[in-house]
Design a protein around this motif. Structure first.
Motif, mmCIF file in Angstrom:
data_model
loop_
_atom_site.group_PDB
_atom_site.id
_atom_site.type_symbol
_atom_site.label_atom_id
_atom_site.label_comp_id
_atom_site.label_asym_id
_atom_site.label_seq_id
_atom_site.Cartn_x
_atom_site.Cartn_y
_atom_site.Cartn_z
ATOM 1 N N UNK A 132 0.855 -1.187 0.000
ATOM 2 C CA UNK A 132 0.000 0.000 0.000
ATOM 3 C C UNK A 132 0.892 1.238 0.000
ATOM 4 N N UNK A 133 0.317 2.373 -0.351
ATOM 5 C CA UNK A 133 1.039 3.640 -0.359
ATOM 6 C C UNK A 133 0.681 4.451 0.883
ATOM 7 N N UNK A 134 1.538 5.383 1.241
ATOM 8 C CA UNK A 134 1.312 6.141 2.472
ATOM 9 C C UNK A 134 0.351 7.311 2.302
ATOM 10 N N UNK A 135 -0.347 7.379 1.169
ATOM 11 C CA UNK A 135 -1.344 8.429 0.974
ATOM 12 C C UNK A 135 -2.762 7.939 1.259
ATOM 13 N N UNK A 136 -2.910 6.672 1.645
ATOM 14 C CA UNK A 136 -4.226 6.065 1.710
ATOM 15 C C UNK A 136 -5.082 6.573 2.865
ATOM 16 N N UNK A 137 -6.388 6.564 2.635
ATOM 17 C CA UNK A 137 -7.374 6.713 3.699
ATOM 18 C C UNK A 137 -7.185 5.538 4.661
ATOM 19 N N UNK A 138 -7.477 5.762 5.931
ATOM 20 C CA UNK A 138 -7.284 4.698 6.917
ATOM 21 C C UNK A 138 -8.043 3.421 6.557
ATOM 22 N N UNK A 139 -9.157 3.548 5.825
ATOM 23 C CA UNK A 139 -9.920 2.366 5.425
ATOM 24 C C UNK A 139 -9.126 1.466 4.493
ATOM 25 N N UNK A 140 -8.169 2.045 3.770
ATOM 26 C CA UNK A 140 -7.330 1.250 2.872
ATOM 27 C C UNK A 140 -5.897 1.174 3.385
ATOM 28 N N UNK A 141 -5.738 1.381 4.667
ATOM 29 C CA UNK A 141 -4.430 1.252 5.298
ATOM 30 C C UNK A 141 -4.499 0.298 6.491
ATOM 31 N N UNK A 142 -5.399 0.596 7.412
ATOM 32 C CA UNK A 142 -5.470 -0.190 8.644
ATOM 33 C C UNK A 142 -5.839 -1.659 8.426
ATOM 34 N N UNK A 143 -6.739 -2.014 7.511
ATOM 35 C CA UNK A 143 -7.041 -3.439 7.336
ATOM 36 C C UNK A 143 -5.836 -4.275 6.942
ATOM 37 N N UNK A 144 -4.855 -3.638 6.308
ATOM 38 C CA UNK A 144 -3.688 -4.386 5.825
ATOM 39 C C UNK A 144 -2.572 -4.465 6.854
ATOM 40 N N UNK A 145 -2.655 -3.665 7.911
ATOM 41 C CA UNK A 145 -1.571 -3.643 8.892
ATOM 42 C C UNK A 145 -2.006 -4.120 10.270
ATOM 43 N N UNK A 146 -3.253 -4.576 10.381
ATOM 44 C CA UNK A 146 -3.771 -4.961 11.685
ATOM 45 C C UNK A 146 -3.791 -6.468 11.898
ATOM 46 N N UNK A 147 -2.767 -7.164 11.425
ATOM 47 C CA UNK A 147 -2.585 -8.567 11.749
ATOM 48 C C UNK A 147 -3.607 -9.501 11.141
ATOM 49 N N UNK A 148 -3.885 -9.349 9.831
ATOM 50 C CA UNK A 148 -4.844 -10.232 9.170
ATOM 51 C C UNK A 148 -4.171 -11.439 8.523
ATOM 52 N N UNK A 149 -2.967 -11.763 8.949
ATOM 53 C CA UNK A 149 -2.312 -12.968 8.460
ATOM 54 C C UNK A 149 -1.486 -12.767 7.215
ATOM 55 N N UNK A 150 -1.169 -11.532 6.862
ATOM 56 C CA UNK A 150 -0.296 -11.291 5.719
ATOM 57 C C UNK A 150 0.734 -10.234 6.098
ATOM 58 N N UNK A 151 1.736 -10.078 5.256
ATOM 59 C CA UNK A 151 2.791 -9.092 5.486
ATOM 60 C C UNK A 151 2.536 -7.868 4.617
ATOM 61 N N UNK A 152 2.624 -6.690 5.214
ATOM 62 C CA UNK A 152 2.280 -5.467 4.503
ATOM 63 C C UNK A 152 3.457 -4.504 4.481
#
Length: 480
Positions: A132-152
């Motif tokens: 992901x890029x660092x310009x994202x809305x939290x809706x397209x940032x937090x789901x990917x960094x909150x431990x959903x079983x993948x590396x972001x």
């Protein structure tokens, strides 16, 4: 600091009309001087009003509402047919391919959290990689960094669109990514990377792409087929259908195989005490009673927008945005925020700062003294606001199909008045938000505000009850 207006603002008032009729376009709101004005809604990027056609459609189908999918009754069959037809309309609106599937969700945030749960592991069984890029809305940032079983990996954007695409290509060639998550249009500035170019880079590297279409889909349209993107997520409440439905549309395989987003009725084929057999998508991710009315409302909005003449939507917003940016840049002390100097075709979202003035105070003034609704704060995009040099927040004005040119003119004139004449009322900070001190504006007579009115009458105009102010306050988390 002394701030002056460098040139006349809106010397010739705009006569541009709204593109489509929306509910509430003539609503009057009270001002602190005892008068009232038609509300100038310049907060479409947060939640857009309902189209008149959407409200009429909801009124039409409410008498037909019943349970869906498993009801033998006539109205249950009608509701099921309407719900499934709405799914098809929503999918067509975003250019879905024949094999794609549309999941009805609550909103973009819900859609992206759903997708984050089903990102598959790598060929060797290792967690999938998401970029992901660092310009994202939290809706397209937090789901990917909150431990959903993948590396972001969060990739910093470059100083230009071209440099950002080069950085993206380099990162994709260095690691094997499973998915790239990218915004279609920033909710802060309206800018975005060219989606088709991002998709081409990702697919060359073997990664899929999900587009956060919350700001793009309602304002420019979008096509999965044309861009070859794999998924798109968007919200009804930003697409002129604020009835609680959104959508995730895209390739079926991950959605058929992934862990169901919710566990419950409707998502299963058979349940025993020792095992569960799940349905394929879309039912797999729509457990519980679905939002039938919300889906029908969203489909109606999609159909109305799709029926507009080619280019009409983009032309309407471009004219409003051009006038707004030109007017803001003509006011000394006002700075329009931009991500890249080489970005093209931004949607109708404009964010700015007023040098030496708190964004919350300016927004409160615009509302209380001019009847203008804007957004202030950090817009759920904190990393981007830091990058743009506004870590304390800014002011956002956003337009849509129901915005007339007069609303833009009113904002520009109001800002000029603020910087030359100053506020009429006195403003104070309560619970972290700017409000009118001793606010005497009457409450709009609508059911549900009776408690506030009674509290105000009991307290008097200058006294606060023990539990809080006698006036309705903005929520303390607005700055987010």
């Amino acid at each position: 600091m002394s701030v002056t207006v460098e040139r006349a603002v809106c010397a010739t008032p705009s006569t541009q009309r709204s593109l489509l009729p929306v509910v509430g376009s003539g609503t009057q709101v009270p001002l602190v001087d005892g008068t009232s004005r038609v509300y100038a809604n310049l907060d479409y990027a947060a939640s857009a009003p309902a189209l008149d056609a959407v409200a009429a459609r909801v009124t039409e189908v409410l008498p037909l509402y019943a349970s869906v999918h498993r009801g033998a009754g006539y109205l249950s069959q009608v509701s099921t047919a309407l719900y499934e037809a709405s799914r098809q309309t929503i999918a067509r609106f975003v250019g879905a391919r024949p094999e794609d599937v549309a999941i009805i969700t609550r909103n973009t945030t819900d859609s992206l959290n759903l997708l984050a749960r089903i990102v598959p592991t790598g060929p060797d069984g290792s967690p999938g990689r998401v970029l992901v890029l660092d310009l994202e809305h939290h809706a397209n940032l937090l789901p990917w960094v909150q431990g959903s079983g993948h590396r972001t990996t969060i990739l910093p954007i470059g100083p230009t669109v071209a440099a950002t695409l080069q950085s993206l290509a380099a990162e994709l060639s260095a690691w094997q990514y499973t998915l790239v998550a990218v915004t279609g249009a920033s909710n802060v500035t309206g800018e975005g990377l060219p989606v088709a170019d991002v998709v081409a880079l990702a697919h060359t590297a073997g990664a899929r792409v999900v587009v956060d279409g919350a700001q793009l889909v309602p304002h420019r349209g979008f096509s999965l087929t044309a861009t070859d993107a794999d998924y798109v997520a968007f919200s009804g409440h930003k697409t002129y259908a604020p009835f609680g439905a959104g959508a995730l549309v895209g390739r079926r395989d991950w959605l058929d195989d992934g862990t169901p987003y919710l566990a419950g009725g409707g998502a299963v084929r058979d349940v025993r005490t020792d095992r569960t057999l799940w349905q394929p998508a879309p039912a797999r991710h729509e457990a519980g009673s679905p939002n039938v009315i919300g889906a029908i409302a969203l489909a109606e909005a999609c159909a109305v927008l799709a029926a507009l003449p080619d280019g009409a939507l983009a032309a309407h917003e471009l004219a409003l945005r051009t006038r707004l940016v030109a007017g803001l840049e003509g006011i000394a002390g006002v700075e329009v925020l931009r991500i890249w100097p080489d970005s093209t075709e931004p949607v109708g979202v404009v964010t700015f700062t007023v040098e030496g003035h708190d964004p919350g105070l300016v927004a409160a003034y615009l509302a209380a003294e001019h009847g203008i609704g804007v957004r202030d704060g950090r817009f759920c995009a904190h990393p981007l606001l830091v990058r743009l040099g506004a870590p304390g927040g800014a002011i956002r004005a956003s337009v849509g199909v129901g915005t007339p040119g007069e609303a833009v003119d009113r904002l520009l004139i109001a800002l000029a008045d603020y910087l030359t004449t100053g506020p009429l009322a006195r403003y104070v900070v309560e619970d972290g938000c700017w409000v009118v001190a001793d606010d005497t504006r009457p409450l709009i007579p609508v059911h549900g505000l009776d408690g506030l009115a009674a509290t105000a009458a009991a307290c008097g105009p200058t006294v606060e009850a023990a539990s809080g102010s006698c006036r309705p306050r903005r929520a303390a988390h607005t700055a987010a």
